[in-house]
Design a protein around this motif. Structure first.
Motif, PDB file in Angstrom:
ATOM      1  N   ASP A  89      94.518  78.196  30.348  1.00 20.28           N
ATOM      2  CA  ASP A  89      94.575  76.966  29.552  1.00 20.28           C
ATOM      3  C   ASP A  89      93.790  77.060  28.254  1.00 20.28           C
ATOM      4  O   ASP A  89      93.959  76.211  27.364  1.00 20.28           O
ATOM      5  CB  ASP A  89      94.082  75.784  30.376  1.00 20.28           C
ATOM      6  CG  ASP A  89      95.075  75.395  31.457  1.00 20.28           C
ATOM      7  OD1 ASP A  89      96.211  75.035  31.103  1.00 20.28           O
ATOM      8  OD2 ASP A  89      94.734  75.484  32.649  1.00 20.28           O
ATOM      9  N   THR A  90      92.946  78.074  28.103  1.00 17.93           N
ATOM     10  CA  THR A  90      92.232  78.211  26.834  1.00 17.93           C
ATOM     11  C   THR A  90      93.186  78.483  25.685  1.00 17.93           C
ATOM     12  O   THR A  90      92.882  78.146  24.534  1.00 17.93           O
ATOM     13  CB  THR A  90      91.188  79.344  26.897  1.00 17.93           C
ATOM     14  OG1 THR A  90      91.810  80.564  27.327  1.00 17.93           O
ATOM     15  CG2 THR A  90      90.048  78.987  27.845  1.00 17.93           C
ATOM     16  N   ARG A  91      94.335  79.052  25.958  1.00 18.50           N
ATOM     17  CA  ARG A  91      95.298  79.351  24.884  1.00 18.50           C
ATOM     18  C   ARG A  91      95.950  78.079  24.357  1.00 18.50           C
ATOM     19  O   ARG A  91      96.512  78.082  23.250  1.00 18.50           O
ATOM     20  CB  ARG A  91      96.352  80.348  25.370  1.00 18.50           C
ATOM     21  CG  ARG A  91      95.745  81.673  25.796  1.00 18.50           C
ATOM     22  CD  ARG A  91      96.786  82.659  26.272  1.00 18.50           C
ATOM     23  NE  ARG A  91      97.347  83.412  25.162  1.00 18.50           N
ATOM     24  CZ  ARG A  91      98.315  84.322  25.303  1.00 18.50           C
ATOM     25  NH1 ARG A  91      98.840  84.552  26.498  1.00 18.50           N
ATOM     26  NH2 ARG A  91      98.751  84.987  24.262  1.00 18.50           N
ATOM     27  N   THR A  92      95.867  77.005  25.115  1.00 16.86           N
ATOM     28  CA  THR A  92      96.299  75.684  24.632  1.00 16.86           C
ATOM     29  C   THR A  92      95.124  74.899  24.078  1.00 16.86           C
ATOM     30  O   THR A  92      95.192  74.344  22.980  1.00 16.86           O
ATOM     31  CB  THR A  92      96.958  74.885  25.773  1.00 16.86           C
ATOM     32  OG1 THR A  92      98.097  75.587  26.257  1.00 16.86           O
ATOM     33  CG2 THR A  92      97.366  73.501  25.293  1.00 16.86           C
ATOM     34  N   LEU A  93      94.024  74.878  24.812  1.00 20.35           N
ATOM     35  CA  LEU A  93      92.883  74.052  24.435  1.00 20.35           C
ATOM     36  C   LEU A  93      92.285  74.449  23.095  1.00 20.35           C
ATOM     37  O   LEU A  93      91.815  73.596  22.336  1.00 20.35           O
ATOM     38  CB  LEU A  93      91.800  74.140  25.513  1.00 20.35           C
ATOM     39  CG  LEU A  93      92.101  73.466  26.843  1.00 20.35           C
ATOM     40  CD1 LEU A  93      91.017  73.806  27.868  1.00 20.35           C
ATOM     41  CD2 LEU A  93      92.197  71.955  26.672  1.00 20.35           C
ATOM     42  N   PHE A  94      92.270  75.752  22.787  1.00 13.85           N
ATOM     43  CA  PHE A  94      91.540  76.231  21.612  1.00 13.85           C
ATOM     44  C   PHE A  94      92.433  76.869  20.551  1.00 13.85           C
ATOM     45  O   PHE A  94      91.915  77.369  19.555  1.00 13.85           O
ATOM     46  CB  PHE A  94      90.468  77.233  22.036  1.00 13.85           C
ATOM     47  CG  PHE A  94      89.381  76.645  22.896  1.00 13.85           C
ATOM     48  CD1 PHE A  94      88.390  75.853  22.336  1.00 13.85           C
ATOM     49  CD2 PHE A  94      89.353  76.864  24.258  1.00 13.85           C
ATOM     50  CE1 PHE A  94      87.381  75.318  23.125  1.00 13.85           C
ATOM     51  CE2 PHE A  94      88.353  76.329  25.055  1.00 13.85           C
ATOM     52  CZ  PHE A  94      87.366  75.551  24.488  1.00 13.85           C
ATOM     53  N   HIS A  95      93.736  76.844  20.741  1.00 11.87           N
ATOM     54  CA  HIS A  95      94.601  77.470  19.730  1.00 11.87           C
ATOM     55  C   HIS A  95      94.958  76.425  18.681  1.00 11.87           C
ATOM     56  O   HIS A  95      95.947  75.704  18.803  1.00 11.87           O
ATOM     57  CB  HIS A  95      95.856  78.058  20.365  1.00 11.87           C
ATOM     58  CG  HIS A  95      96.437  79.167  19.548  1.00 11.87           C
ATOM     59  ND1 HIS A  95      96.869  78.990  18.249  1.00 11.87           N
ATOM     60  CD2 HIS A  95      96.624  80.482  19.831  1.00 11.87           C
ATOM     61  CE1 HIS A  95      97.317  80.135  17.772  1.00 11.87           C
ATOM     62  NE2 HIS A  95      97.177  81.058  18.702  1.00 11.87           N
ATOM     63  N   PHE A  96      94.143  76.375  17.634  1.00 11.16           N
ATOM     64  CA  PHE A  96      94.288  75.346  16.609  1.00 11.16           C
ATOM     65  C   PHE A  96      95.185  75.779  15.453  1.00 11.16           C
ATOM     66  O   PHE A  96      95.285  75.083  14.442  1.00 11.16           O
ATOM     67  CB  PHE A  96      92.907  74.949  16.088  1.00 11.16           C
ATOM     68  CG  PHE A  96      91.971  74.494  17.169  1.00 11.16           C
ATOM     69  CD1 PHE A  96      92.256  73.363  17.918  1.00 11.16           C
ATOM     70  CD2 PHE A  96      90.815  75.202  17.442  1.00 11.16           C
ATOM     71  CE1 PHE A  96      91.396  72.940  18.926  1.00 11.16           C
ATOM     72  CE2 PHE A  96      89.944  74.783  18.445  1.00 11.16           C
ATOM     73  CZ  PHE A  96      90.236  73.652  19.186  1.00 11.16           C
ATOM     74  N   GLY A  97      95.822  76.934  15.586  1.00  7.88           N
ATOM     75  CA  GLY A  97      96.784  77.386  14.597  1.00  7.88           C
ATOM     76  C   GLY A  97      96.176  77.556  13.221  1.00  7.88           C
ATOM     77  O   GLY A  97      95.019  77.953  13.070  1.00  7.88           O
ATOM     78  N   SER A  98      96.941  77.216  12.196  1.00  7.06           N
ATOM     79  CA  SER A  98      96.524  77.455  10.819  1.00  7.06           C
ATOM     80  C   SER A  98      95.428  76.496  10.357  1.00  7.06           C
ATOM     81  O   SER A  98      94.888  76.669   9.269  1.00  7.06           O
ATOM     82  CB  SER A  98      97.726  77.348   9.881  1.00  7.06           C
ATOM     83  OG  SER A  98      98.313  76.060   9.969  1.00  7.06           O
ATOM     84  N   ALA A  99      95.090  75.497  11.166  1.00  5.58           N
ATOM     85  CA  ALA A  99      93.983  74.608  10.804  1.00  5.58           C
ATOM     86  C   ALA A  99      92.656  75.352  10.828  1.00  5.58           C
ATOM     87  O   ALA A  99      91.706  74.970  10.153  1.00  5.58           O
ATOM     88  CB  ALA A  99      93.934  73.416  11.742  1.00  5.58           C
ATOM     89  N   ALA A 100      92.581  76.435  11.607  1.00  6.69           N
ATOM     90  CA  ALA A 100      91.411  77.304  11.629  1.00  6.69           C
ATOM     91  C   ALA A 100      91.678  78.517  10.755  1.00  6.69           C
ATOM     92  O   ALA A 100      92.825  78.945  10.583  1.00  6.69           O
ATOM     93  CB  ALA A 100      91.099  77.750  13.054  1.00  6.69           C
ATOM     94  N   GLY A 101      90.618  79.083  10.222  1.00  2.00           N
ATOM     95  CA  GLY A 101      90.782  80.240   9.345  1.00  2.00           C
ATOM     96  C   GLY A 101      91.424  81.422  10.036  1.00  2.00           C
ATOM     97  O   GLY A 101      92.175  82.184   9.425  1.00  2.00           O
ATOM     98  N   ALA A 102      91.153  81.590  11.328  1.00  2.00           N
ATOM     99  CA  ALA A 102      91.748  82.688  12.088  1.00  2.00           C
ATOM    100  C   ALA A 102      91.632  82.385  13.574  1.00  2.00           C
ATOM    101  O   ALA A 102      90.659  81.780  14.023  1.00  2.00           O
ATOM    102  CB  ALA A 102      91.057  84.011  11.778  1.00  2.00           C
ATOM    103  N   VAL A 103      92.634  82.798  14.327  1.00  2.00           N
ATOM    104  CA  VAL A 103      92.637  82.684  15.782  1.00  2.00           C
ATOM    105  C   VAL A 103      93.039  84.025  16.358  1.00  2.00           C
ATOM    106  O   VAL A 103      93.992  84.648  15.888  1.00  2.00           O
ATOM    107  CB  VAL A 103      93.616  81.598  16.275  1.00  2.00           C
ATOM    108  CG1 VAL A 103      93.626  81.535  17.804  1.00  2.00           C
ATOM    109  CG2 VAL A 103      93.274  80.238  15.686  1.00  2.00           C
ATOM    110  N   ILE A 104      92.321  84.483  17.372  1.00  2.00           N
ATOM    111  CA  ILE A 104      92.676  85.720  18.043  1.00  2.00           C
ATOM    112  C   ILE A 104      92.652  85.489  19.547  1.00  2.00           C
ATOM    113  O   ILE A 104      91.711  84.895  20.079  1.00  2.00           O
ATOM    114  CB  ILE A 104      91.736  86.883  17.647  1.00  2.00           C
ATOM    115  CG1 ILE A 104      92.136  88.174  18.369  1.00  2.00           C
ATOM    116  CG2 ILE A 104      90.269  86.545  17.875  1.00  2.00           C
ATOM    117  CD1 ILE A 104      91.410  89.411  17.870  1.00  2.00           C
TER     118      ILE A 104
END
Length: 273
Positions: free
Chosen positions: A38-53
């Motif tokens: 569920d972390t891939r939903t809870l913390f995947h903020f897309g382009s609103a964050a500078g980078a997501v990995i």
């Protein structure tokens, strides 16, 4: 508006690579339970964050938040798991990966993840990084806090419960920053959170990712652990009445408000440090 955040989600995957699939003792349901899908939903903020990995591979295959040494299987809960946090064997008897297989797993999954973090910090104007996790409501049998009830949120900067350095060590972000983030959690979730709902460095003070990359790049890191009982009440024999969000999307929005509120409230001089 895009925020200068790096969001690291190292435990969200549930995939078992074909290289080791026929050796595994855990079924797919168990793999999901011992991972953080569920972390891939809870913390995947897309382009609103500078980078997501993030990564598709399960932590039960390669744990990206562990140091590469000691060489497996000397650490049962290390980079290549021998057993789960409650003592179940990860691999069938006599099927634990040999060193050649371990090397292949690390070359395919472990080192590229850490290299990519450095690249994202260098190229995306990152000012702070968050290593994002969820945790079970109680410590599991093979963990240091076995049987103890956990807070709803744990923030880690490699320090003590006050956010200060331990025994002459370092913290991965200033004490004032981790307290500011804790305050933002309390503000956003108030009045639902009890007073002790947000803890600092207890039971987790931060793992290999935040510590290693702070050393490498000097960018502040905070590890975030969200109690799974907030959205998955069936995991908690003592559920938090009236606080379960049920849908991860609603909780995700509140988490984003926490992170952006924290950053917006930091003074300009603090952000430049």
């Amino acid at each position: 508006m895009q925020y200068p955040f790096l969001i690291s989600i190292p435990h969200g995957g549930t995939a078992i690579p074909p290289l080791v699939a026929d050796r595994f003792a855990l079924d797919q349901q168990e793999v999901a339970y011992y991972s953080d899908p569920d972390t891939r939903t809870l913390f995947h903020f897309g382009s609103a964050a500078g980078a997501v990995i993030d990564t598709p591979v399960s932590r039960m295959v390669v744990d990206l938040n562990r140091p590469p040494l000691p060489v497996p299987p000397h650490d049962p809960d290390g980079i290549i798991k021998v057993r789960t946090i409650d003592g179940k064997p990860v691999y069938r008897a006599g099927q634990f990966p040999d060193m050649h297989t371990i090397h292949r797993l690390m070359m395919e999954w472990y080192f590229p993840y850490h290299q990519r973090i450095d690249e994202l910090i260098d190229t995306n104007g990152i000012k702070i990084a968050f290593d994002c996790h969820t945790m079970l409501p109680f410590g599991s049998p093979e963990q240091k806090d076995a049987g103890k009830k956990r807070p709803l949120v744990c923030l880690g900067n490699n320090g003590d419960p006050r956010g200060l350095a331990v025994n002459g060590g370092i913290t991965t972000c200033p004490e004032t920053w981790i307290h500011a983030l804790a305050g933002e959690f309390r503000r956003e979730f108030s009045p639902e959170f009890p007073e002790d709902a947000v803890a600092i460095n207890t039971p987790f003070s931060g793992g290999f990712i935040s510590n290693a990359h702070y050393w490498r790049k000097g960018i502040p890191w905070i590890q975030i652990e969200i109690n799974r009982s907030l959205y998955e009440p069936c995991v908690d024999p003592d559920p938090i009445h009236g606080l379960v969000y049920g849908q991860t999307g609603e909780l995700r929005e509140k988490l984003w408000q926490v992170l952006t509120g924290f950053w917006d409230r930091l003074g300009t001089d603090e952000k430049r440090e």
